[in-house]
Design an enzyme around this catalytic site. Structure first.
Site, PDB file in Angstrom:
ATOM      1  N   HIS A   1     -12.207 -43.874 -27.723  1.00 49.87           N
ATOM      2  CA  HIS A   1     -12.291 -44.973 -26.752  1.00 49.87           C
ATOM      3  C   HIS A   1     -12.911 -46.215 -27.410  1.00 49.87           C
ATOM      4  CE1 HIS A   1     -12.675 -41.507 -23.735  1.00 49.87           C
ATOM      5  NE2 HIS A   1     -11.642 -42.173 -23.278  1.00 49.87           N
TER       6      HIS A   1
ATOM      7  N   ASN B   1     -16.835 -40.978 -20.042  1.00 46.19           N
ATOM      8  CA  ASN B   1     -17.164 -39.914 -20.992  1.00 46.19           C
ATOM      9  C   ASN B   1     -16.654 -40.340 -22.377  1.00 46.19           C
ATOM     10  OD1 ASN B   1     -16.403 -36.625 -21.953  1.00 46.19           O
ATOM     11  ND2 ASN B   1     -18.434 -37.344 -21.482  1.00 46.19           N
TER      12      ASN B   1
ATOM     13  N   GLY C   1      -4.244 -45.769 -25.892  1.00 49.01           N
ATOM     14  CA  GLY C   1      -4.209 -44.844 -27.024  1.00 49.01           C
ATOM     15  C   GLY C   1      -2.873 -44.117 -27.132  1.00 49.01           C
TER      16      GLY C   1
ATOM     17  N   MET D   1     -11.479 -43.480 -18.198  1.00 44.91           N
ATOM     18  CA  MET D   1     -12.115 -42.671 -17.147  1.00 44.91           C
ATOM     19  C   MET D   1     -13.534 -42.281 -17.575  1.00 44.91           C
ATOM     20  SD  MET D   1      -9.124 -40.483 -15.386  1.00 44.91           S
ATOM     21  CE  MET D   1      -9.050 -39.191 -16.603  1.00 44.91           C
TER      22      MET D   1
ATOM     23  N   GLN E   1       1.876 -41.603 -21.339  1.00 40.78           N
ATOM     24  CA  GLN E   1       1.215 -42.634 -20.529  1.00 40.78           C
ATOM     25  C   GLN E   1       1.497 -44.026 -21.114  1.00 40.78           C
ATOM     26  OE1 GLN E   1      -2.896 -42.401 -18.753  1.00 40.78           O
ATOM     27  NE2 GLN E   1      -3.424 -43.491 -20.610  1.00 40.78           N
TER      28      GLN E   1
ATOM     29  N   ARG F   1     -11.738 -33.995 -22.346  1.00 39.42           N
ATOM     30  CA  ARG F   1     -11.547 -32.611 -21.902  1.00 39.42           C
ATOM     31  C   ARG F   1     -11.864 -31.594 -23.007  1.00 39.42           C
ATOM     32  NH1 ARG F   1      -7.218 -35.057 -18.540  1.00 39.42           N
ATOM     33  NH2 ARG F   1      -7.814 -34.656 -16.388  1.00 39.42           N
TER      34      ARG F   1
HETATM   35  P1  AMP Z   1      -9.108 -41.681 -20.733  1.00 45.14           P
HETATM   36  O1  AMP Z   1     -10.536 -42.039 -20.550  1.00 45.14           O
HETATM   37  O2  AMP Z   1      -8.882 -40.289 -21.206  1.00 45.14           O
HETATM   38  O3  AMP Z   1      -8.262 -42.049 -19.521  1.00 45.14           O
HETATM   39  O4  AMP Z   1      -8.565 -42.604 -21.924  1.00 45.14           O
HETATM   40  C1  AMP Z   1      -8.702 -43.991 -21.877  1.00 45.14           C
HETATM   41  C2  AMP Z   1      -7.917 -44.585 -23.008  1.00 45.14           C
HETATM   42  O5  AMP Z   1      -8.402 -44.090 -24.245  1.00 45.14           O
HETATM   43  C3  AMP Z   1      -6.419 -44.242 -22.962  1.00 45.14           C
HETATM   44  O6  AMP Z   1      -5.666 -45.365 -23.393  1.00 45.14           O
HETATM   45  C4  AMP Z   1      -6.324 -43.121 -23.951  1.00 45.14           C
HETATM   46  O7  AMP Z   1      -5.041 -42.979 -24.523  1.00 45.14           O
HETATM   47  C5  AMP Z   1      -7.339 -43.553 -24.984  1.00 45.14           C
HETATM   48  N1  AMP Z   1      -7.783 -42.404 -25.789  1.00 45.14           N
HETATM   49  C6  AMP Z   1      -8.303 -41.245 -25.341  1.00 45.14           C
HETATM   50  N2  AMP Z   1      -8.533 -40.404 -26.367  1.00 45.14           N
HETATM   51  C7  AMP Z   1      -8.121 -41.038 -27.492  1.00 45.14           C
HETATM   52  C8  AMP Z   1      -8.076 -40.694 -28.874  1.00 45.14           C
HETATM   53  N3  AMP Z   1      -8.486 -39.513 -29.316  1.00 45.14           N
HETATM   54  N4  AMP Z   1      -7.597 -41.609 -29.746  1.00 45.14           N
HETATM   55  C9  AMP Z   1      -7.169 -42.822 -29.302  1.00 45.14           C
HETATM   56  N5  AMP Z   1      -7.185 -43.213 -28.016  1.00 45.14           N
HETATM   57  C10 AMP Z   1      -7.645 -42.339 -27.120  1.00 45.14           C
END
Ligand code: AMP
Length: 283
Positions: A37, A32, A149, A30, A155, A189
């Site tokens: 990521h 940011n 992640g 998403m 998820q 967040r």
């Molecule tokens: P998001 O942008 O929050 O939807 O996350 C996109 C992907 O990045 C998802 O697969 C998350 O699980 C992964 N992700 C987000 N934060 C972390 C983190 N701290 N360590 C590893 N993977 C992450």
């Protein structure tokens, strides 16, 4: 890195790679973007010829009172980071490209039971939004492998289950949790956390680890461990949402003879909802 805003544009270029038998790794996000990521992008690069990242703040997975409108959108710096990490293609659609018929009548993908617990219990409809958008993205990108992640443990488990149940030809690969120096799991967040709260939010990870240690030492009183953890979170001034000792695969409450256990937690700060988890294997 090339950026595509349309499904057809991305499909045209990816078809060429597929026809030359190049493998495609995919990282949905998403935006940011932080180092967590980017580690996913690097991991996808190690095992694939081509890496595609998507950035889409998916309204379908946000509840009415959640932070869809204030979710941090940082397109320019995200592009720079993706370029540096070696991403080949960014898919950056708008809402009308992803949901041309509108949100209300959108066909949905439902993964029952596993999505009723933990974050699913506190965020009704959230996982339906996730499984729907991820299956759309899989159909658009048609990746060989997709990296998710472990930070978002439920998820990942739900996506694995959906992929298995629907026979989707995608390998789902987990990626380790990236953390700040004090142990806080990186998250978009985290920018909502106030300065006063920041030194104290590591309590979430600490209580999960404490439970893991206790279980490894033979304490199988899960309910009591969960209650004590929630008390410690509240003592630091946060509202505990859940702390649950779960079966790592089904996400149902762990039984005393389960060997693969994941301890998951979620808590509210003044304006953020933080999640974390720790997994253990018992002999
Ligand atoms: P998001 O942008 O929050 O939807 O996350 C996109 C992907 O990045 C998802 O697969 C998350 O699980 C992964 N992700 C987000 N934060 C972390 C983190 N701290 N360590 C590893 N993977 C992450």
């Amino acid at each position: 890195m090339q950026v595509f805003h349309t499904v057809n544009g991305l499909r045209d270029i990816l078809r060429k790679h597929r026809n030359s038998e190049q493998s495609i790794g995919f990282v949905p996000t998403m935006g940011n973007l932080h180092d967590g990521h980017l580690a996913l992008i690097k991991q996808a690069k190690e095992t694939n010829d081509i890496v595609v990242c998507s950035i889409f703040v998916n309204a379908l997975q946000f509840g009415l009172n959640e932070d869809w409108d204030k979710y941090p959108r940082t397109y320019d710096s995200d592009c720079k980071k993706l370029e540096e990490a070696g991403c080949n293609y960014l898919f950056y659609p708008d809402d009308s490209e992803m949901y041309p018929n509108g949100l209300d009548t959108q066909s949905r993908v439902i993964c029952p039971t596993m999505t009723d617990v933990l974050c699913g219990a506190s965020r009704p409809g959230h996982f339906e939004g996730v499984t729907t958008v991820v299956s759309k993205l899989f159909n658009i990108v048609q990746p060989d492998e997709a990296i998710f992640g472990i930070k978002d443990y439920q998820q990942l488990a739900v996506i694995k289950r959906m992929t298995e149940d629907l026979c989707l030809p995608v390998k789902i690969t987990p990626a380790p949790i990236h953390r700040e120096a004090d142990g806080l799991a990186m998250s978009s967040r985290n920018s909502y956390i106030t300065e006063d709260e920041r030194p104290k939010v590591k309590v979430l990870k600490e209580v999960l680890e404490l439970i893991a240690q206790q279980i490894k030492a033979g304490n199988l009183g899960f309910i009591k461990l969960e209650l004590e953890a929630k008390k410690r979170i509240e003592f630091e001034g946060f509202k505990a949402d859940y702390v649950t000792v779960s079966n790592s695969k089904t996400l149902q409450p762990a039984a005393v003879d389960d060997r693969q256990i994941t301890i998951l937690g979620a808590m509210y700060t003044e304006s953020a909802r933080l999640i974390d988890n720790v997994s253990i294997t018992l002999d």
